[in-house]
Design an enzyme around this catalytic site. Sequence first.
Site, PDB file in Angstrom:
ATOM      1  CB  SER A  70      -0.950   0.028   1.193  1.00  0.00           C
ATOM      2  OG  SER A  70      -0.247   0.338   2.382  1.00  0.00           O
ATOM      3  CE  LYS A 127      -2.155   1.965   5.454  1.00  0.00           C
ATOM      4  NZ  LYS A 127      -1.603   0.951   4.619  1.00  0.00           N
TER       5      LYS A 127
END
Length: 138
Positions: free
Chosen positions: A40, A77
């Site tokens: 991701s 993230k």
Amino acid sequence: ACGSLNVYAEESFNEFVQVAQSILGKKRNEVIVIRALGLSMQDAGIDDGDLVLVELTDDVEDGDIVAAVIDGMAVIKKITFSKNAVILNPVTPIGSYKQIIMKRDFKILGKVLHTIKAKPQDEEIRIIPEEPPIIGMI
């Protein structure tokens, strides 16, 4: 985890990494290494298996790439702050990864400083066969 919340945040001291002091600067006692798992964060330059150097700090700014611990699970993230929430965003063209909107207790572990690539992207591995001996005629 560079993906969903499925990797426990736990300390493990079974691997050692030697890093040039010039990369760490004055932060050398405040840096840990995390092995990235998942896809991701590809567009942020973090691929599955890479080693990620993280400065242990909760002093992060909007848009920083961070390591966070949510309910005992670790994630890497891009962080975004809004009036009512903290949002952890994936950075990838793969559409199956979702934002994590913080409504639970969580901890910012630190800010990503540098990534050590597990597999060099620009380096192609080639197998070159041994050349057969040249047989000449006299």
